[in-house]
Scaffold this active site. Structure first.
Site, PDB file in Angstrom:
ATOM      1  N   ASN A   1       0.835  -1.207   0.000  1.00 60.95           N
ATOM      2  CA  ASN A   1       0.000   0.000   0.000  1.00 60.95           C
ATOM      3  C   ASN A   1       0.862   1.247   0.000  1.00 60.95           C
ATOM      4  OD1 ASN A   1       0.338  -0.706   3.085  1.00 60.95           O
ATOM      5  ND2 ASN A   1      -0.222   1.470   3.017  1.00 60.95           N
ATOM      6  N   CYS A   2       0.293   2.340  -0.493  1.00 63.88           N
ATOM      7  CA  CYS A   2       0.933   3.654  -0.401  1.00 63.88           C
ATOM      8  C   CYS A   2       0.067   4.509   0.511  1.00 63.88           C
ATOM      9  CB  CYS A   2       1.115   4.279  -1.778  1.00 63.88           C
ATOM     10  SG  CYS A   2      -0.424   4.637  -2.640  1.00 63.88           S
ATOM     11  N   ILE A   3       0.089   5.792   0.324  1.00 63.66           N
ATOM     12  CA  ILE A   3      -0.569   6.688   1.272  1.00 63.66           C
ATOM     13  C   ILE A   3      -2.092   6.609   1.204  1.00 63.66           C
ATOM     14  CG2 ILE A   3      -0.710   8.721  -0.244  1.00 63.66           C
ATOM     15  CD1 ILE A   3       0.245  10.368   2.200  1.00 63.66           C
TER      16      ILE A   3
END
Length: 526
Positions: A467-469
């Protein structure tokens, strides 16, 4: 290639949270030093001066670590498993990479002494030529080497990930079995990194010319260059490539170069942060840097997109407004305070290319207008916190009032354009779904991870979870098995299918919880 670029873009985000936090501390220290805020009251307060010196020292050290931070982040992000081993190996590789380049430079008589400005001037160069020659080299972790900035870290990080993915499961003959598997990766780094360094010793001067050429091109078009940047940065958001564009602007010569205290600094964010450490920074140089930073994002992040949320709420079917009110309010407040915009943008990007293009054009215009009017607000966040800390509290010289005035105008434009377009073209923004398309987003999901796993086609269909932000970044065996309606019930704001195996699921601020729950569900069903 799409998978590679997606993973690389996410990997480059690793050091940013640290740099943004350091930037906020620098903003606070700069505010304490600013006579427009406190006058001369704090000028002779020892505690305040010591605090400012400590912040400058810590921030300066962090900025000096940027190349190795990027190296570690890329190695970790691009490796498939046993990521901690890849990260460990990347540190070894980084040091040996630059040590090898130093050795090759010394063989040709190129050292810190022979590239100093004083020595070059004594050999007949003028000061400008000597300064340009000196700027091609740097000292990284005590090692004299090429000035490669974050590129050196990215190159070594990618090399480490390649070596790690290839050799981390290698089994050696019984007599050497102690060195098999994970232990073999650092050994292969020691063996192979000199060859990478040898290649870069010859390639980097040419590559550096290309990078500087892009920077010169962007500078040659003046303020219009900021429009190009702002437009592309928003247009690329669904692809994830905006992360790469941002890092190039913030940390490389493409975002500009400046001489600060006799040292050449490259990258818009680097220049801004270095100037923040000074009691009386050169505002002209700072404005050149901030034209690519958050001054261009405030009008649409703090003002425009929250107004677009209100337009989507007003145009929702009356019976659905109660259902989508909480979601839109949370997305608007997230953008307003932190500058995280994707929960809003993914509510209209794919259902209306017209609104997507409008948003990208408005972003480019925001950067252009702020540049033309001399606004000077920096950092890399974009929400109200940055606006207050780096604009309002730093005084009128930042021209934050102009930035706010532009933002107010943006709020009105976004509201009326979104409302008009949604009604005119019957755009299916949240709350305007047809009866047979409508999804009950209020349904309680008691087992979030299990629900997401089921929506993704079950445990057997999930290959990799990251995942990213604001998004889950997933590698699946078959993306056609994904149930988008079921994902919406878990809180998803939308999905992006990159190809047959790569998919991104947008969760906004809830993404960390979604990722953790999904990993737990997959592990428990192993």
């Amino acid at each position: 290639m799409k998978t590679f670029i997606q993973k690389l873009g996410k990997s480059l985000m690793g050091p940013l949270s640290i740099i943004v936090a350091a930037g906020l501390l620098l903003g606070l220290a700069s505010t304490l030093q600013n006579p427009n805020v406190f006058g001369n009251i704090l000028a002779n307060v020892e505690f305040v001066n010591n605090f400012v010196s400590l912040i400058n020292t810590l921030a300066g050290s962090l900025f000096g670590l940027l190349p190795i931070l990027f190296c570690m982040s890329v190695a970790q992000g691009m490796s498939k498993e046993d990521k901690e081993v890849a990260t460990f190996a990347s540190i070894i590789g980084f040091v040996l990479f630059h040590a090898t380049i130093r050795f090759l430079l010394q063989m040709n008589g190129i050292t810190a002494e022979t590239t100093s400005i004083e020595y070059l001037v004594s050999q007949g160069m003028n000061v400008l030529e000597a300064t340009q020659q000196n700027a091609a080299y740097d000292v990284v972790m005590g090692i004299f080497t090429y000035r490669m900035s974050i590129f050196g870290g990215i190159i070594v990080g990618l090399w480490t990930a390649m070596i790690h993915n290839k050799f981390h499961t290698t089994q050696l003959p019984t007599a050497f079995s102690f060195f098999s598997g994970k232990r073999f990766v650092p050994i292969m780094m020691v063996v192979t990194i000199p060859f990478l360094a040898l290649g870069m010793y010859f390639i980097w001067p040419l590559f550096n010319m290309v990078i500087n050429g892009f920077g010169d091109l962007l500078a040659s078009v003046g303020a219009f260059g900021t429009f190009i940047y702002g437009f592309l940065e928003r247009l690329l958001i669904p692809t994830g490539l905006h992360h790469i564009l941002n890092q190039l602007i913030r940390f490389t010569p493409i975002g500009g170069t400046a001489m600060i205290d006799g040292v050449q600094v490259s990258g818009a964010l680097n220049i801004f942060n270095q100037l923040l450490m000074q009691a009386n920074p050169n505002m002209d140089v700072m404005r050149e840097a901030t034209r690519f930073l958050t001054q261009g994002t405030h009008p649409f992040m703090v003002f425009g997109l929250p107004a677009a949320c209100y337009a989507m709420y007003k145009t929702a079917l009356p019976k659905n407004r109660g259902k989508i009110k909480g979601m839109l309010l949370a997305a608007a407040l997230t953008s307003f305070f932190t500058g995280i915009t994707e929960p809003i943008e993914f509510a209209f990007f794919f259902i209306s290319p017209l609104l997507w293009l409008f948003h990208a054009v408005m972003a480019g215009l925001s950067f252009l207008i702020n540049t033309l009017l001399g606004v000077c607000i920096g950092n890399a966040g974009g929400g109200l916190i940055d606006l207050v800390l780096f604009g309002v509290l730093r005084g009128p010289e930042t021209k934050w009032i102009i930035n706010v005035a532009i933002g107010i105008a943006y709020a009105a434009i976004y509201f009326f354009v979104f409302k008009w377009a949604i009604l005119k073209f019957n755009i299916k923004t949240p709350g305007r779904e047809d009866e047979n398309d409508e999804v009950d987003n209020t349904e309680e999901v008691t087992e979030l991870g299990a629900s997401i796993m089921k929506a993704l086609g079950g445990k057997e269909n999930i290959v990799e979870i990251d995942n990213c932000i604001s998004r889950l970044r997933l590698i699946l065996k078959d993306t056609s098995l994904v149930d988008e309606n079921l994902l919406k019930k878990t809180g998803s704001l939308g999905i992006i299918k990159i190809n047959e195996t790569n998919i991104q699921v947008v969760y906004g601020a809830k993404v960390e919880k979604a990722a953790a729950e999904l990993k737990r569900a997959v592990k428990s069903n192993a």
